[in-house]
Every structure is written in C-alpha cells, then in structure tokens.
Design a protein around this motif. Structure first.
Motif, PDB file in Angstrom:
ATOM      1  N   GLY A  81       0.719  -1.222   0.032  1.00  8.26           N
ATOM      2  CA  GLY A  81      -0.036  -0.069  -0.057  1.00  8.26           C
ATOM      3  C   GLY A  81       0.990   1.116  -0.058  1.00  8.26           C
ATOM      4  O   GLY A  81       0.302   2.530  -0.114  1.00  8.26           O
ATOM      5  N   SER A  82       2.149   1.183   0.180  1.00  8.49           N
ATOM      6  CA  SER A  82       2.982   2.401   0.066  1.00  8.49           C
ATOM      7  C   SER A  82       2.831   2.989  -1.255  1.00  8.49           C
ATOM      8  O   SER A  82       2.574   2.455  -2.396  1.00  8.49           O
ATOM      9  CB  SER A  82       4.423   2.019   0.265  1.00  8.49           C
ATOM     10  OG  SER A  82       5.287   3.172   0.119  1.00  8.49           O
ATOM     11  N   LYS A  83       3.074   4.216  -1.356  1.00 11.28           N
ATOM     12  CA  LYS A  83       2.973   5.256  -2.395  1.00 11.28           C
ATOM     13  C   LYS A  83       4.233   5.612  -3.094  1.00 11.28           C
ATOM     14  O   LYS A  83       4.442   6.596  -3.647  1.00 11.28           O
ATOM     15  CB  LYS A  83       1.804   6.089  -2.266  1.00 11.28           C
ATOM     16  CG  LYS A  83       0.542   6.094  -1.911  1.00 11.28           C
ATOM     17  CD  LYS A  83      -0.217   5.597  -2.850  1.00 11.28           C
ATOM     18  CE  LYS A  83      -1.468   5.349  -2.535  1.00 11.28           C
ATOM     19  NZ  LYS A  83      -2.304   4.036  -2.661  1.00 11.28           N
ATOM     20  N   ALA A  84       5.368   4.912  -2.203  1.00 10.89           N
ATOM     21  CA  ALA A  84       6.670   5.584  -2.493  1.00 10.89           C
ATOM     22  C   ALA A  84       7.214   5.001  -3.856  1.00 10.89           C
ATOM     23  O   ALA A  84       8.203   5.657  -4.476  1.00 10.89           O
ATOM     24  CB  ALA A  84       7.557   5.110  -1.502  1.00 10.89           C
ATOM     25  N   GLY A  85       6.505   4.144  -4.677  1.00  8.94           N
ATOM     26  CA  GLY A  85       7.221   3.557  -5.923  1.00  8.94           C
ATOM     27  C   GLY A  85       8.317   2.817  -6.000  1.00  8.94           C
ATOM     28  O   GLY A  85       8.847   2.956  -6.933  1.00  8.94           O
ATOM     29  N   GLN A  86       8.480   2.560  -4.675  1.00  9.39           N
ATOM     30  CA  GLN A  86       9.480   1.318  -4.665  1.00  9.39           C
ATOM     31  C   GLN A  86       8.984  -0.155  -4.534  1.00  9.39           C
ATOM     32  O   GLN A  86       8.012   0.006  -4.718  1.00  9.39           O
ATOM     33  CB  GLN A  86      10.632   1.702  -3.506  1.00  9.39           C
ATOM     34  CG  GLN A  86      11.069   3.119  -3.789  1.00  9.39           C
ATOM     35  CD  GLN A  86      12.003   3.280  -2.564  1.00  9.39           C
ATOM     36  OE1 GLN A  86      12.719   2.584  -1.906  1.00  9.39           O
ATOM     37  NE2 GLN A  86      12.388   4.906  -2.323  1.00  9.39           N
ATOM     38  N   ARG A  87       9.911  -1.109  -4.499  1.00  7.16           N
ATOM     39  CA  ARG A  87       9.418  -2.341  -4.278  1.00  7.16           C
ATOM     40  C   ARG A  87       8.820  -2.559  -3.079  1.00  7.16           C
ATOM     41  O   ARG A  87       9.172  -2.282  -2.065  1.00  7.16           O
ATOM     42  CB  ARG A  87      10.736  -3.133  -4.323  1.00  7.16           C
ATOM     43  CG  ARG A  87      10.504  -4.687  -3.898  1.00  7.16           C
ATOM     44  CD  ARG A  87      11.685  -5.547  -3.742  1.00  7.16           C
ATOM     45  NE  ARG A  87      12.401  -4.938  -2.389  1.00  7.16           N
ATOM     46  CZ  ARG A  87      12.092  -5.479  -1.300  1.00  7.16           C
ATOM     47  NH1 ARG A  87      11.208  -6.214  -0.853  1.00  7.16           N
ATOM     48  NH2 ARG A  87      12.881  -4.833  -0.316  1.00  7.16           N
ATOM     49  N   MET A  88       7.585  -3.052  -3.257  1.00  9.77           N
ATOM     50  CA  MET A  88       6.742  -3.436  -1.835  1.00  9.77           C
ATOM     51  C   MET A  88       6.636  -5.048  -1.902  1.00  9.77           C
ATOM     52  O   MET A  88       6.710  -5.758  -3.008  1.00  9.77           O
ATOM     53  CB  MET A  88       5.119  -3.055  -2.183  1.00  9.77           C
ATOM     54  CG  MET A  88       5.028  -1.524  -1.895  1.00  9.77           C
ATOM     55  SD  MET A  88       3.342  -1.290  -2.083  1.00  9.77           S
ATOM     56  CE  MET A  88       2.857  -1.276  -3.677  1.00  9.77           C
ATOM     57  N   GLU A  89       6.616  -5.282  -0.555  1.00  6.88           N
ATOM     58  CA  GLU A  89       6.569  -6.714  -0.221  1.00  6.88           C
ATOM     59  C   GLU A  89       4.850  -7.060  -0.124  1.00  6.88           C
ATOM     60  O   GLU A  89       4.046  -6.126  -0.072  1.00  6.88           O
ATOM     61  CB  GLU A  89       6.891  -7.118   1.156  1.00  6.88           C
ATOM     62  CG  GLU A  89       8.535  -7.006   1.650  1.00  6.88           C
ATOM     63  CD  GLU A  89       9.363  -8.075   0.713  1.00  6.88           C
ATOM     64  OE1 GLU A  89       8.774  -9.099   0.271  1.00  6.88           O
ATOM     65  OE2 GLU A  89      10.392  -7.578   0.366  1.00  6.88           O
ATOM     66  N   SER A  90       4.561  -8.241  -0.469  1.00  3.71           N
ATOM     67  CA  SER A  90       3.080  -8.754  -0.308  1.00  3.71           C
ATOM     68  C   SER A  90       2.690  -8.863   1.169  1.00  3.71           C
ATOM     69  O   SER A  90       3.386  -8.921   2.126  1.00  3.71           O
ATOM     70  CB  SER A  90       2.924 -10.085  -0.971  1.00  3.71           C
ATOM     71  OG  SER A  90       3.400 -10.972  -0.202  1.00  3.71           O
ATOM     72  N   PHE A  91       1.432  -8.608   1.324  1.00  7.49           N
ATOM     73  CA  PHE A  91       0.847  -8.833   2.564  1.00  7.49           C
ATOM     74  C   PHE A  91       1.047 -10.069   3.136  1.00  7.49           C
ATOM     75  O   PHE A  91       1.573 -10.359   4.425  1.00  7.49           O
ATOM     76  CB  PHE A  91      -0.747  -8.507   2.684  1.00  7.49           C
ATOM     77  CG  PHE A  91      -1.090  -8.538   3.978  1.00  7.49           C
ATOM     78  CD1 PHE A  91      -1.237  -7.807   4.833  1.00  7.49           C
ATOM     79  CD2 PHE A  91      -2.017 -10.073   4.426  1.00  7.49           C
ATOM     80  CE1 PHE A  91      -1.636  -7.772   6.179  1.00  7.49           C
ATOM     81  CE2 PHE A  91      -2.397 -10.238   5.492  1.00  7.49           C
ATOM     82  CZ  PHE A  91      -2.133  -8.924   6.654  1.00  7.49           C
ATOM     83  N   ALA A  92       1.275 -11.304   2.365  1.00  7.77           N
ATOM     84  CA  ALA A  92       1.427 -12.338   2.973  1.00  7.77           C
ATOM     85  C   ALA A  92       2.934 -12.706   3.287  1.00  7.77           C
ATOM     86  O   ALA A  92       3.213 -13.243   4.328  1.00  7.77           O
ATOM     87  CB  ALA A  92       1.287 -13.655   1.712  1.00  7.77           C
ATOM     88  N   ALA A  93       3.888 -11.968   2.489  1.00  7.81           N
ATOM     89  CA  ALA A  93       5.296 -12.077   3.137  1.00  7.81           C
ATOM     90  C   ALA A  93       5.555 -11.131   4.380  1.00  7.81           C
ATOM     91  O   ALA A  93       5.977 -11.756   5.185  1.00  7.81           O
ATOM     92  CB  ALA A  93       6.262 -11.514   2.176  1.00  7.81           C
ATOM     93  N   VAL A  94       4.890 -10.017   4.574  1.00  7.71           N
ATOM     94  CA  VAL A  94       4.816  -9.136   5.654  1.00  7.71           C
ATOM     95  C   VAL A  94       4.180  -9.928   6.734  1.00  7.71           C
ATOM     96  O   VAL A  94       4.923 -10.078   7.731  1.00  7.71           O
ATOM     97  CB  VAL A  94       4.346  -7.988   5.577  1.00  7.71           C
ATOM     98  CG1 VAL A  94       4.428  -7.104   6.885  1.00  7.71           C
ATOM     99  CG2 VAL A  94       5.012  -6.979   4.341  1.00  7.71           C
ATOM    100  N   ARG A  95       3.282 -10.545   6.540  1.00  5.25           N
ATOM    101  CA  ARG A  95       2.485 -11.151   7.693  1.00  5.25           C
ATOM    102  C   ARG A  95       3.346 -12.479   8.336  1.00  5.25           C
ATOM    103  O   ARG A  95       3.382 -12.781   9.299  1.00  5.25           O
ATOM    104  CB  ARG A  95       1.229 -11.798   6.956  1.00  5.25           C
ATOM    105  CG  ARG A  95       0.112 -12.649   8.065  1.00  5.25           C
ATOM    106  CD  ARG A  95      -1.004 -12.928   7.508  1.00  5.25           C
ATOM    107  NE  ARG A  95      -1.713 -13.635   8.299  1.00  5.25           N
ATOM    108  CZ  ARG A  95      -1.837 -15.216   8.485  1.00  5.25           C
ATOM    109  NH1 ARG A  95      -0.955 -15.794   8.134  1.00  5.25           N
ATOM    110  NH2 ARG A  95      -2.804 -15.619   9.285  1.00  5.25           N
ATOM    111  N   GLN A  96       3.787 -13.045   7.521  1.00  6.53           N
ATOM    112  CA  GLN A  96       4.791 -14.230   7.632  1.00  6.53           C
ATOM    113  C   GLN A  96       5.995 -13.833   8.434  1.00  6.53           C
ATOM    114  O   GLN A  96       6.441 -14.511   9.598  1.00  6.53           O
ATOM    115  CB  GLN A  96       5.259 -15.106   6.562  1.00  6.53           C
ATOM    116  CG  GLN A  96       5.830 -16.295   6.902  1.00  6.53           C
ATOM    117  CD  GLN A  96       5.092 -17.248   7.855  1.00  6.53           C
ATOM    118  OE1 GLN A  96       3.849 -17.572   7.044  1.00  6.53           O
ATOM    119  NE2 GLN A  96       5.371 -17.793   8.737  1.00  6.53           N
ATOM    120  N   VAL A  97       6.866 -12.780   8.293  1.00  5.96           N
ATOM    121  CA  VAL A  97       7.687 -12.119   8.880  1.00  5.96           C
ATOM    122  C   VAL A  97       7.306 -11.893  10.258  1.00  5.96           C
ATOM    123  O   VAL A  97       7.985 -12.081  11.166  1.00  5.96           O
ATOM    124  CB  VAL A  97       8.571 -10.987   8.258  1.00  5.96           C
ATOM    125  CG1 VAL A  97       9.376 -10.217   9.254  1.00  5.96           C
ATOM    126  CG2 VAL A  97       9.106 -11.476   6.972  1.00  5.96           C
TER     127      VAL A  97
END
Length: 123
Positions: A98-114
């Motif tokens: 959901g970041s608007k920075a225009g850079q690489r974003m992780e998926s929600f599933a990946a962030v949730r797992q971490v």
C-alpha cells in the motif's frame, strides 16, 4: 541493525550512517539504514523529538515503536490487527503493502509471515 539499503552494512552504531546509496532500479538515492531501514531525515527528526543518543539496537527498536505510534497504529499491533497497522504505516516504510513510494513492496502474505516468525500475534 547494521544493514544499509542495497545490502551494505556498517559497524559504527554511535550514529545513523547517513549513506547516500543510488538505487538504480528506482532512480533514487536512499539513506535507509538499520533494522527498520529508517532514512536519515526521519532519524534526525526522531533524535530531536525523543533524544536518541545513538543508533544502537535499543534506540532503533524504540524509534520504530515511536514511528508506529505516530501513525496511530500501535493499538492495532497490540490488538493483532496487522492489516490495519500496515495500512497506517505504509507511508513510513516504502516496502509495506500500500505504500505510495514507488519502490519495491512486499506482499501482505510475506509481511504477515515475517511478523508471525518474529513473535507477532494476530487477532
């Protein structure tokens, strides 16, 4: 706690390293450093506001909590509402979904797992 954006590392934890790293893929410079990839400008503001004396792991952890609290997401984290916390914190961390920075974003599933792998709990 010693990572510089792009994969470099640093040893001196007495201060933020303030690197100027060119990220070719996004055509931007970044100073993101530490466990939470806090950029230099944000770190200077946190130092002024909270008086952090160094860039030690303890100060980095406290700074991350302060940033989460500033986005009014600490209650969401404590309640296990990860989706809401991520939505609120995406403006701070470019890699969050959901970041608007225009850079690489992780998926929600990946962030949730971490998050879960590091002791986080969900509602």
């Amino acid at each position: 706690y010693r990572t510089i954006v792009g994969g470099g590392t640093f040893d001196d934890l007495s201060q933020h390293p303030y690197p100027r790293v060119w990220i070719e893929r996004y055509k931007v410079y970044s100073s993101a450093s530490g466990a939470y990839q806090i950029i230099g400008r944000t770190w200077r503001n946190l130092q002024k506001q909270y008086g952090f004396e160094d860039f030690s792991p303890t100060c980095q952890d406290e700074a991350a909590v302060a940033l989460i609290a500033e986005k009014r997401a600490l209650g969401d984290v404590e309640a296990g509402d990860l989706e809401s916390a991520i939505r609120k914190c995406a403006p701070v961390w470019a890699s969050l979904p959901g970041s608007k920075a225009g850079q690489r974003m992780e998926s929600f599933a990946a962030v949730r797992q971490v998050y879960l792998d590091n002791g986080g709990t969900l509602a």
